[in-house]
Write a protein that holds these residues in place. Sequence first.
Motif, PDB file in Angstrom:
ATOM      1  N   HIS A 161       0.829  -1.197   0.000  1.00 62.17           N
ATOM      2  CA  HIS A 161       0.000   0.000   0.000  1.00 62.17           C
ATOM      3  C   HIS A 161       0.865   1.249   0.000  1.00 62.17           C
ATOM      4  CE1 HIS A 161      -3.586  -2.352   0.676  1.00 62.17           C
ATOM      5  NE2 HIS A 161      -2.907  -3.043   1.570  1.00 62.17           N
ATOM      6  N   GLU A 162       0.248   2.355  -0.384  1.00 56.60           N
ATOM      7  CA  GLU A 162       0.931   3.643  -0.383  1.00 56.60           C
ATOM      8  C   GLU A 162       1.542   3.899   0.988  1.00 56.60           C
ATOM      9  OE1 GLU A 162      -0.067   8.373  -1.014  1.00 56.60           O
ATOM     10  OE2 GLU A 162      -1.574   6.871  -1.505  1.00 56.60           O
ATOM     11  N   GLY A 163       2.816   4.297   1.000  1.00 58.41           N
ATOM     12  CA  GLY A 163       3.500   4.619   2.238  1.00 58.41           C
ATOM     13  C   GLY A 163       4.238   3.459   2.879  1.00 58.41           C
ATOM     14  N   ASP A 164       3.972   2.221   2.434  1.00 60.30           N
ATOM     15  CA  ASP A 164       4.704   1.079   2.989  1.00 60.30           C
ATOM     16  C   ASP A 164       6.197   1.230   2.702  1.00 60.30           C
ATOM     17  OD1 ASP A 164       2.370  -0.146   3.851  1.00 60.30           O
ATOM     18  OD2 ASP A 164       2.343  -1.669   2.269  1.00 60.30           O
ATOM     19  N   LEU A 165       7.020   0.887   3.670  1.00 56.52           N
ATOM     20  CA  LEU A 165       8.465   0.831   3.488  1.00 56.52           C
ATOM     21  C   LEU A 165       8.775  -0.568   2.983  1.00 56.52           C
ATOM     22  CD1 LEU A 165      11.256   2.167   3.823  1.00 56.52           C
ATOM     23  CD2 LEU A 165      11.300   1.216   6.150  1.00 56.52           C
ATOM     24  N   VAL A 166       9.370  -0.669   1.781  1.00 56.91           N
ATOM     25  CA  VAL A 166       9.579  -1.968   1.144  1.00 56.91           C
ATOM     26  C   VAL A 166      11.032  -2.141   0.700  1.00 56.91           C
ATOM     27  CG1 VAL A 166       7.186  -2.116   0.338  1.00 56.91           C
ATOM     28  CG2 VAL A 166       8.931  -1.144  -1.168  1.00 56.91           C
ATOM     29  N   GLU A 167      11.384  -3.399   0.518  1.00 55.98           N
ATOM     30  CA  GLU A 167      12.659  -3.754  -0.100  1.00 55.98           C
ATOM     31  C   GLU A 167      12.335  -4.504  -1.380  1.00 55.98           C
ATOM     32  OE1 GLU A 167      16.842  -5.957   0.984  1.00 55.98           O
ATOM     33  OE2 GLU A 167      15.013  -6.706   1.935  1.00 55.98           O
ATOM     34  N   VAL A 168      12.954  -4.078  -2.488  1.00 51.85           N
ATOM     35  CA  VAL A 168      12.747  -4.683  -3.792  1.00 51.85           C
ATOM     36  C   VAL A 168      14.092  -5.154  -4.316  1.00 51.85           C
ATOM     37  CG1 VAL A 168      12.172  -4.176  -6.210  1.00 51.85           C
ATOM     38  CG2 VAL A 168      10.737  -3.279  -4.381  1.00 51.85           C
ATOM     39  N   GLU A 169      14.131  -6.384  -4.794  1.00 51.01           N
ATOM     40  CA  GLU A 169      15.315  -6.900  -5.476  1.00 51.01           C
ATOM     41  C   GLU A 169      14.902  -7.292  -6.883  1.00 51.01           C
ATOM     42  OE1 GLU A 169      17.327 -10.003  -3.351  1.00 51.01           O
ATOM     43  OE2 GLU A 169      16.954  -9.019  -1.444  1.00 51.01           O
ATOM     44  N   GLY A 170      15.741  -6.962  -7.846  1.00 50.07           N
ATOM     45  CA  GLY A 170      15.410  -7.290  -9.225  1.00 50.07           C
ATOM     46  C   GLY A 170      16.516  -6.903 -10.166  1.00 50.07           C
ATOM     47  N   ARG A 171      16.101  -6.567 -11.378  1.00 51.65           N
ATOM     48  CA  ARG A 171      17.076  -6.152 -12.388  1.00 51.65           C
ATOM     49  C   ARG A 171      16.476  -5.037 -13.236  1.00 51.65           C
ATOM     50  NH1 ARG A 171      17.298 -12.125 -13.711  1.00 51.65           N
ATOM     51  NH2 ARG A 171      15.167 -12.521 -14.221  1.00 51.65           N
ATOM     52  N   LEU A 172      17.351  -4.218 -13.778  1.00 45.68           N
ATOM     53  CA  LEU A 172      16.951  -3.114 -14.623  1.00 45.68           C
ATOM     54  C   LEU A 172      16.612  -3.652 -16.008  1.00 45.68           C
ATOM     55  CD1 LEU A 172      16.758  -0.134 -13.986  1.00 45.68           C
ATOM     56  CD2 LEU A 172      19.037   0.156 -14.925  1.00 45.68           C
ATOM     57  N   ARG A 173      15.461  -3.228 -16.555  1.00 46.64           N
ATOM     58  CA  ARG A 173      15.008  -3.684 -17.867  1.00 46.64           C
ATOM     59  C   ARG A 173      14.571  -2.482 -18.695  1.00 46.64           C
ATOM     60  NH1 ARG A 173      16.736  -8.678 -18.545  1.00 46.64           N
ATOM     61  NH2 ARG A 173      15.831 -10.158 -17.107  1.00 46.64           N
ATOM     62  N   ARG A 174      14.799  -2.586 -20.002  1.00 45.09           N
ATOM     63  CA  ARG A 174      14.264  -1.607 -20.941  1.00 45.09           C
ATOM     64  C   ARG A 174      13.208  -2.335 -21.751  1.00 45.09           C
ATOM     65  NH1 ARG A 174      17.391   1.989 -25.452  1.00 45.09           N
ATOM     66  NH2 ARG A 174      15.595   3.287 -25.980  1.00 45.09           N
ATOM     67  N   ARG A 175      11.973  -1.849 -21.672  1.00 41.05           N
ATOM     68  CA  ARG A 175      10.847  -2.490 -22.347  1.00 41.05           C
ATOM     69  C   ARG A 175      10.398  -1.612 -23.505  1.00 41.05           C
ATOM     70  NH1 ARG A 175       5.173  -2.400 -20.857  1.00 41.05           N
ATOM     71  NH2 ARG A 175       5.741  -1.316 -18.957  1.00 41.05           N
ATOM     72  N   PHE A 176      10.191  -2.238 -24.659  1.00 41.47           N
ATOM     73  CA  PHE A 176       9.725  -1.543 -25.854  1.00 41.47           C
ATOM     74  C   PHE A 176       8.247  -1.838 -26.065  1.00 41.47           C
ATOM     75  CE2 PHE A 176      14.235  -2.047 -26.320  1.00 41.47           C
ATOM     76  CZ  PHE A 176      14.656  -0.842 -26.845  1.00 41.47           C
ATOM     77  N   TYR A 177       7.499  -0.840 -26.521  1.00 43.05           N
ATOM     78  CA  TYR A 177       6.071  -1.013 -26.766  1.00 43.05           C
ATOM     79  C   TYR A 177       5.613   0.024 -27.784  1.00 43.05           C
ATOM     80  CZ  TYR A 177       5.811   2.846 -23.433  1.00 43.05           C
ATOM     81  OH  TYR A 177       5.984   4.046 -22.800  1.00 43.05           O
ATOM     82  N   THR A 178       4.368  -0.110 -28.229  1.00 41.51           N
ATOM     83  CA  THR A 178       3.779   0.841 -29.166  1.00 41.51           C
ATOM     84  C   THR A 178       2.701   1.634 -28.432  1.00 41.51           C
ATOM     85  OG1 THR A 178       4.181  -0.677 -30.995  1.00 41.51           O
ATOM     86  CG2 THR A 178       2.596   1.086 -31.378  1.00 41.51           C
ATOM     87  N   ALA A 179       2.784   2.941 -28.525  1.00 32.89           N
ATOM     88  CA  ALA A 179       1.795   3.823 -27.890  1.00 32.89           C
ATOM     89  C   ALA A 179       1.390   4.884 -28.901  1.00 32.89           C
ATOM     90  CB  ALA A 179       2.391   4.471 -26.649  1.00 32.89           C
ATOM     91  N   ALA A 180       0.090   5.019 -29.131  1.00 32.37           N
ATOM     92  CA  ALA A 180      -0.445   5.993 -30.084  1.00 32.37           C
ATOM     93  C   ALA A 180       0.230   5.845 -31.444  1.00 32.37           C
ATOM     94  CB  ALA A 180      -0.289   7.414 -29.544  1.00 32.37           C
ATOM     95  N   GLY A 181       0.496   4.598 -31.847  1.00 30.90           N
ATOM     96  CA  GLY A 181       1.071   4.319 -33.157  1.00 30.90           C
ATOM     97  C   GLY A 181       2.572   4.537 -33.273  1.00 30.90           C
ATOM     98  N   ALA A 182       3.208   4.931 -32.184  1.00 30.52           N
ATOM     99  CA  ALA A 182       4.656   5.191 -32.219  1.00 30.52           C
ATOM    100  C   ALA A 182       5.373   4.217 -31.291  1.00 30.52           C
ATOM    101  CB  ALA A 182       4.939   6.625 -31.782  1.00 30.52           C
ATOM    102  N   ARG A 183       6.585   3.833 -31.670  1.00 35.21           N
ATOM    103  CA  ARG A 183       7.400   2.980 -30.807  1.00 35.21           C
ATOM    104  C   ARG A 183       7.931   3.814 -29.649  1.00 35.21           C
ATOM    105  NH1 ARG A 183       8.350  -2.123 -30.641  1.00 35.21           N
ATOM    106  NH2 ARG A 183      10.578  -1.964 -30.470  1.00 35.21           N
ATOM    107  N   ALA A 184       7.904   3.212 -28.458  1.00 39.80           N
ATOM    108  CA  ALA A 184       8.389   3.896 -27.265  1.00 39.80           C
ATOM    109  C   ALA A 184       9.098   2.873 -26.386  1.00 39.80           C
ATOM    110  CB  ALA A 184       7.221   4.523 -26.511  1.00 39.80           C
TER     111      ALA A 184
END
Length: 128
Positions: free
Chosen positions: A72-95
């Motif tokens: 929930h909003e305001g919770d103090l959390v620990e996150v482990e993961g990896r950095l990713r770059r995701r490609f998608y199409t929005a309003a007909g343009a690649r982003a």
Amino acid sequence: MEQDGTELLNEVRLVGRVSAEPERREMPSGDELWTLRVVVPRPEVAGARRQVDALECVAWAARPRRSVGGWHEGDLVEVEGRLRRRFYTAAGARASRVEVEVLRGRVIRRARTGRAPRAVASAGTTSP
């Protein structure tokens, strides 16, 4: 993985506050994910205003989705993961966008109670 005797890796560990309620989204492919933003203060610099980084995180796999879905909003959390770059199409343009792919996560302290969660699951996640 190694290259020229140097270990190559992509590891992220964040400890910060959830800035708003995590959101469940269904992709056009039918895949489900949870998105959230974790706010982490930057180290203090003498004479400078306090600054923070607001980092986009996404949980694709089932176990991290269950964890993030109970945060929930305001919770103090620990996150482990990896950095990713995701490609998608929005309003007909690649982003694209860069985000932290959540592999594991846990609540350190609930915003509403100010206490640490009671039960900790074996995979390093907390039950909501």
